[in-house]
Scaffold this active site. Structure first.
Site, short mmCIF file in Angstrom:
data_model
loop_
_atom_site.label_atom_id
_atom_site.label_comp_id
_atom_site.label_asym_id
_atom_site.label_seq_id
_atom_site.Cartn_x
_atom_site.Cartn_y
_atom_site.Cartn_z
N SER A 1 1.86 -9.25 -0.62
CA SER A 1 1.47 -7.73 -0.46
C SER A 1 1.53 -7.50 0.36
O SER A 1 1.65 -5.96 0.54
CB SER A 1 0.00 -8.09 -0.61
OG SER A 1 -0.63 -9.48 -0.45
N LYS B 1 0.95 -1.32 0.02
CA LYS B 1 -0.16 0.14 -0.34
C LYS B 1 1.39 1.17 -0.14
O LYS B 1 1.04 2.35 -0.88
CB LYS B 1 -0.84 0.11 1.51
CG LYS B 1 -1.91 -1.29 0.97
CD LYS B 1 -3.04 -1.09 0.25
CE LYS B 1 -4.05 -1.92 0.30
NZ LYS B 1 -5.11 -1.69 -0.74
N GLU C 1 -10.15 5.46 2.92
CA GLU C 1 -10.78 4.30 4.02
C GLU C 1 -9.55 2.88 4.29
O GLU C 1 -9.12 3.14 3.08
CB GLU C 1 -11.74 3.82 2.54
CG GLU C 1 -11.23 2.87 1.78
CD GLU C 1 -10.43 3.60 0.97
OE1 GLU C 1 -9.49 2.25 0.37
OE2 GLU C 1 -10.53 4.46 0.46
#
Length: 376
Positions: free
Chosen positions: A357, A81, A103
């Site tokens: 990830s 991210k 969010e």
């Protein structure tokens, strides 16, 4: 910049947001053409986030296959991210936006957003469903420690869908001063392409690293799919390599691609979980990051074209893969990529590349409780 992916994508937003999206699109085009933007982003990625991330051969995880893990879990904040958050923070600064809303589901995007806001001195508000706050308590505390205001969302299923809706409402109210830092390749144009471009570094690096390690491309690339940003980032560099199978793995209880229908969610047309009347359904997954009833529009197009195959993994299968990677490789994955790991043995080919990830610190209490309850 294209606003659609075949029949998917576009902008389905209140009229008040159109000028902000036009401004964002124009700013993104300018940034893409500006060498100084790319140079600063590259410097931050290397010196702050920790790129390039290594490719690790998981020697014991799947006997009979050579499984390489693209280690996004080793980035600053613990997940992919940060790639997107850094790029959008630079873009927000160019646009003169000093307040950021976001969010988050699993909390990793929220942590990445809070991190870049601390780095750039931005005000930060993160919307998170109350159920996800319960499941991801360590990330809630990290966001607050970083200076973000975390706003609990008590509506509906109290997960990512409702958090996204609340973030959009905030953005509409404060659009003149606020940038909405979307965490995945969803939402109205230009977000799906913007986020994909910022995450495409995953696949570019992995492609070069695989060629260096094996002297050839992998037989398959596998990634988990919720909104779909880590997957689209991993897949993008391989789209023209038709000999490489691309496999996206959804949570069985949130399979927007495997079981969904065409609909509109959070500003874009895509494949969504919905009933016969078009009402958005509820998603369910042990993984907060996959617990979303929609998916990025580019994934819907790739499904329809047949270039990417989308399959599912159950909570039970993801937990088994979570435990197996931990015990065979000494790497604790997040529950999101554990879904991708669960499908490795089903993929044809000897050399398989998996996008790892994120790391599993955030999931330990939740996963251990589930495993202890007999889900192993």
């Amino acid at each position: 910049m294209s606003r659609t992916f075949g029949e998917y994508g576009g902008r389905y937003v209140p009229e008040t947001l159109v000028p902000a999206l036009d401004e964002l699109e124009a700013g993104w085009r300018e940034a893409q053409a500006d060498d100084s933007f790319h140079a600063e982003l590259h410097e931050l990625a290397a010196r702050y986030a920790g790129r390039p991330t290594p490719l690790t051969l998981a020697e014991r995880f799947a006997p009979g296959r050579r499984v390489y893990l693209k280690r996004e879990d080793l980035l600053h904040t613990g997940a992919h991210k940060i790639n997107n958050a850094l790029g959008q923070a630079l873009l927000a600064r160019r646009l003169g936006k000093r307040r950021i809303v976001a969010e988050t589901g699993a909390g990793q995007h929220g942590v990445a957003t809070a991190t870049v806001c601390a780095r750039f001195g931005f005000d930060c508000v993160v919307y998170m469903g109350a159920e996800d706050m319960r499941r991801q308590r360590p990330n809630v505390e990290r966001m607050r420690l970083l200076g973000a205001e975390v706003r609990s969302v008590e509506l509906g299923t109290r997960t990512l869908k409702e958090a996204t809706s609340e973030a959009i409402r905030d953005w509409i109210t404060n659009v003149a001063t606020t940038h909405y830092l979307i965490g995945s390749c969803v939402g109205p144009a230009p977000y799906p392409e913007l986020v994909r471009e910022l995450q495409a570094v995953i696949g570019r690096e992995a492609r070069e690293q695989a060629l260096s390690a094996e002297g050839r491309l992998p037989d398959a690339v596998v990634a988990s799919v919720g909104g779909g940003s880590n997957a689209i980032g991993a897949f993008h560099a391989f789209l023209d390599d038709t000999e490489v199978a691309l496999v996206g793995v959804e949570a069985a209880g949130a399979a927007s691609l495997a079981e969904g229908r065409v609909g509109v969610l959070h500003g874009a047309r895509s494949s969504v979980l919905a009933d016969d009347d078009g009402q958005i359904g509820d998603a369910q997954s042990i993984s907060a990051g996959l617990d979303y009833p929609g998916v990025g529009p580019e994934h819907a197009q790739l499904r329809d074209s047949g270039r990417v195959r989308y399959v599912t993994a159950t909570d039970h299968e993801a937990l088994q893969a979570f435990a197996r990677l931990t015990r065979t490789e000494g790497i604790i994955p997040a529950l999101e990529p554990a879904h991708a790991l669960a499908r490795v043995s089903d993929v044809d080919g000897e050399v398989v590349l998996v996008c790892l990830s994120g790391r599993g610190d955030k999931d330990l209490d939740h996963a251990l409780a589930a495993l202890g309850a007999g889900d192993e």
